[in-house]
Design an enzyme around this catalytic site. Structure first.
Site, PDB file in Angstrom:
ATOM      1  N   LYS A 153     -28.731 -17.434 -14.802  1.00 23.62           N
ATOM      2  CA  LYS A 153     -28.235 -17.014 -16.117  1.00 23.62           C
ATOM      3  C   LYS A 153     -29.298 -17.369 -17.145  1.00 23.62           C
ATOM      4  O   LYS A 153     -29.670 -18.536 -17.303  1.00 23.62           O
ATOM      5  CB  LYS A 153     -26.920 -17.722 -16.432  1.00 23.62           C
ATOM      6  N   GLY A 210     -22.540  -9.802 -22.923  1.00 23.82           N
ATOM      7  CA  GLY A 210     -22.777  -9.937 -24.365  1.00 23.82           C
ATOM      8  C   GLY A 210     -22.114  -8.802 -25.135  1.00 23.82           C
ATOM      9  O   GLY A 210     -22.632  -7.702 -25.184  1.00 23.82           O
ATOM     10  N   GLY A 211     -20.946  -9.072 -25.679  1.00 18.00           N
ATOM     11  CA  GLY A 211     -20.318  -8.113 -26.584  1.00 18.00           C
ATOM     12  C   GLY A 211     -19.655  -6.935 -25.916  1.00 18.00           C
ATOM     13  O   GLY A 211     -19.483  -5.884 -26.547  1.00 18.00           O
ATOM     14  N   CYS A 234     -27.812 -23.061 -21.069  1.00 17.38           N
ATOM     15  CA  CYS A 234     -26.765 -23.607 -21.944  1.00 17.38           C
ATOM     16  C   CYS A 234     -27.424 -24.228 -23.174  1.00 17.38           C
ATOM     17  O   CYS A 234     -28.246 -25.143 -23.050  1.00 17.38           O
ATOM     18  CB  CYS A 234     -25.923 -24.654 -21.219  1.00 17.38           C
ATOM     19  N   ASN A 242     -27.045 -15.282 -21.963  1.00 13.61           N
ATOM     20  CA  ASN A 242     -26.151 -16.325 -22.459  1.00 13.61           C
ATOM     21  C   ASN A 242     -25.996 -16.130 -23.965  1.00 13.61           C
ATOM     22  O   ASN A 242     -26.671 -15.284 -24.568  1.00 13.61           O
ATOM     23  CB  ASN A 242     -26.739 -17.709 -22.140  1.00 13.61           C
ATOM     24  N   SER A 286     -19.687 -24.253 -29.158  1.00 13.34           N
ATOM     25  CA  SER A 286     -20.533 -25.284 -28.555  1.00 13.34           C
ATOM     26  C   SER A 286     -19.621 -26.116 -27.669  1.00 13.34           C
ATOM     27  O   SER A 286     -19.236 -27.233 -28.034  1.00 13.34           O
ATOM     28  CB  SER A 286     -21.201 -26.138 -29.631  1.00 13.34           C
ATOM     29  N   MET A 287     -19.270 -25.536 -26.538  1.00 12.77           N
ATOM     30  CA  MET A 287     -18.262 -26.170 -25.680  1.00 12.77           C
ATOM     31  C   MET A 287     -18.806 -27.442 -25.028  1.00 12.77           C
ATOM     32  O   MET A 287     -18.072 -28.410 -24.847  1.00 12.77           O
ATOM     33  CB  MET A 287     -17.809 -25.195 -24.594  1.00 12.77           C
ATOM     34  N   GLY A 288     -20.078 -27.423 -24.652  1.00 14.07           N
ATOM     35  CA  GLY A 288     -20.657 -28.618 -24.033  1.00 14.07           C
ATOM     36  C   GLY A 288     -20.290 -28.787 -22.575  1.00 14.07           C
ATOM     37  O   GLY A 288     -20.172 -29.916 -22.077  1.00 14.07           O
ATOM     38  N   LYS A 304     -16.407 -21.658 -14.260  1.00 15.28           N
ATOM     39  CA  LYS A 304     -17.108 -22.326 -15.369  1.00 15.28           C
ATOM     40  C   LYS A 304     -18.296 -23.079 -14.783  1.00 15.28           C
ATOM     41  O   LYS A 304     -18.215 -23.620 -13.677  1.00 15.28           O
ATOM     42  CB  LYS A 304     -16.125 -23.303 -16.055  1.00 15.28           C
ATOM     43  N   ASN A 353     -27.290 -21.797 -14.086  1.00 18.83           N
ATOM     44  CA  ASN A 353     -27.337 -21.599 -15.537  1.00 18.83           C
ATOM     45  C   ASN A 353     -28.566 -22.309 -16.106  1.00 18.83           C
ATOM     46  O   ASN A 353     -28.594 -23.534 -16.167  1.00 18.83           O
ATOM     47  CB  ASN A 353     -26.031 -22.169 -16.113  1.00 18.83           C
TER      48      ASN A 353
HETATM   49  C1  SIN Z   1     -20.846 -24.413 -22.961  1.00 18.75           C
HETATM   50  O1  SIN Z   1     -20.026 -24.893 -22.180  1.00 18.75           O
HETATM   51  O2  SIN Z   1     -21.348 -25.073 -23.881  1.00 18.75           O
HETATM   52  C2  SIN Z   1     -21.256 -22.983 -22.806  1.00 18.75           C
HETATM   53  C3  SIN Z   1     -21.970 -22.775 -21.536  1.00 18.75           C
HETATM   54  C4  SIN Z   1     -23.273 -22.085 -21.704  1.00 18.75           C
HETATM   55  O3  SIN Z   1     -23.637 -21.692 -22.808  1.00 18.75           O
HETATM   56  O4  SIN Z   1     -23.986 -21.943 -20.730  1.00 18.75           O
END
Ligand code: SIN
Length: 316
Positions: A168, A253-254, A134, A197, A76-78, A51, A131
């Site tokens: 990413k 993606g998918g 996000c 992403n 929207s994990m954040g 992660k 990344n």
């Molecule tokens: C997230 O944890 O919000 C997703 C991570 C991402 O979109 O890069």
């Protein structure tokens, strides 16, 4: 397969690293804790991707922050994660599974990214995926949509060590943006780009309750799964056409079947990552999709991933 057929060579590639197969997990679901990462290592995933980590541990955004949808998910994990030091500390144990370990890094500033990239450059990680995309942190626009800041970040991050790094990227939707980003990226010694992403800041509404599906950011979140496959394919194809061969393009993606993975292969992906399907199905998705891809390539007479890569035909 009958007795005269040879098995298809399904090895994928990321920069200098040859993967045992074409698929591995995306930075996203079920790759936050050591237990989840060890489980991935014992699965058919060709690599172990973490992660995205931040400098400090994060609990992430308020719940509900992930909703499965008929053709994928909105989330929207954040960036919930254990903080980079926890991943540094567990790396020797992750390496014991005998697969490449890819560390995903998502600093909230260039200074954070500099600290984390420097630390992982001095670690036993095999690859770093930084990344730039996000969409889910309030007040932090996606870096990959800002060429000036992307350049500033790469000017620093590409000088911090010799380990292969990749980016990413967010999805792009205009040929001018593919051109501009590809022109910029090829000026740097990056080993790969990962496309794409989630499609950021989408809105899904429950008409019965007249309510947004997720809580963070007033319901705006990243769209994932089948909905975004054509966008992922287009981004892989566009970057493969524009970047030098020394930069691998990784598709995401998918992807939930061997056929989906094959489409990304035709578009030019050197390997693919699985996110939403892994979230829904667990680690069995890696064996299943690998098997389906092998059977499809065999039926079509391809001996290897390398033979089919980028072989998309167009109608002109
Ligand atoms: C997230 O944890 O919000 C997703 C991570 C991402 O979109 O890069």
């Amino acid at each position: 397969m009958n007795a005269t057929q040879r098995p298809v060579d399904l090895r994928g590639q990321i920069g200098p690293i040859t993967l045992s197969s074409y698929l591995f997990n995306a930075s996203g679901p079920r790759c936050t804790t050591e237990q989840e990462l060890i489980k991935l290592g014992r699965s058919r995933s060709a690599a172990v991707m973490t992660k995205s980590c931040t400098l400090a541990p994060r609990a992430g955004n308020a719940e509900p922050r992930y909703r499965a949808l008929p053709l994928g998910a909105i989330q929207s994990m954040g960036l919930p994660n254990l903080g980079y030091q926890a991943y540094l500390e567990m790396l020797p144990r992750l390496k014991q599974v005998g697969k490449p370990v890819v560390i995903s890094i998502s600093g909230l500033s260039l200074a954070d990214n500099t600290t984390m990239v420097s630390a992982f450059m001095a670690s036993s990680a095999d690859l770093l995926e930084i990344n730039f995309s996000c969409p889910n942190i309030e007040g932090k626009p996606q870096l990959g949509y800002d060429l000036t800041q992307t350049r500033q970040a790469l000017d620093t991050l590409c000088t911090l060590g010799d380990k292969p790094i990749g980016l990413k990227l967010p999805p792009y939707f205009d040929m001018a943006h593919f051109d501009a980003m590809a022109d910029l990226l090829q000026q740097y010694p990056i080993a790969f780009v990962t496309c794409v992403n989630s499609v950021g800041n989408t809105l899904v509404i429950d008409p019965e309750t007249e309510t947004a599906m997720i809580r963070p950011k007033g319901g705006f979140g990243g769209l994932c799964g089948d909905y975004i496959k054509p966008i992922g394919l287009a981004n892989v194809r566009a970057f493969r056409q524009r970047l030098p061969q020394r930069i691998d393009v990784i598709g995401v993606g998918g992807i939930k079947t061997g056929t989906d993975a094959f489409e990304y292969l035709l578009a030019g992906a050197s390997a693919v990552q699985i996110a939403t399907c892994y979230e829904e199905e667990g680690t069995s998705c890696f064996d299943r999709i690998e098997r389906e891809l092998g059977q499809l390539l065999q039926r079509k007479g391809y001996a290897s991933i390398a033979q089919a890569k980028g072989q998309l035909k167009t109608l002109d």
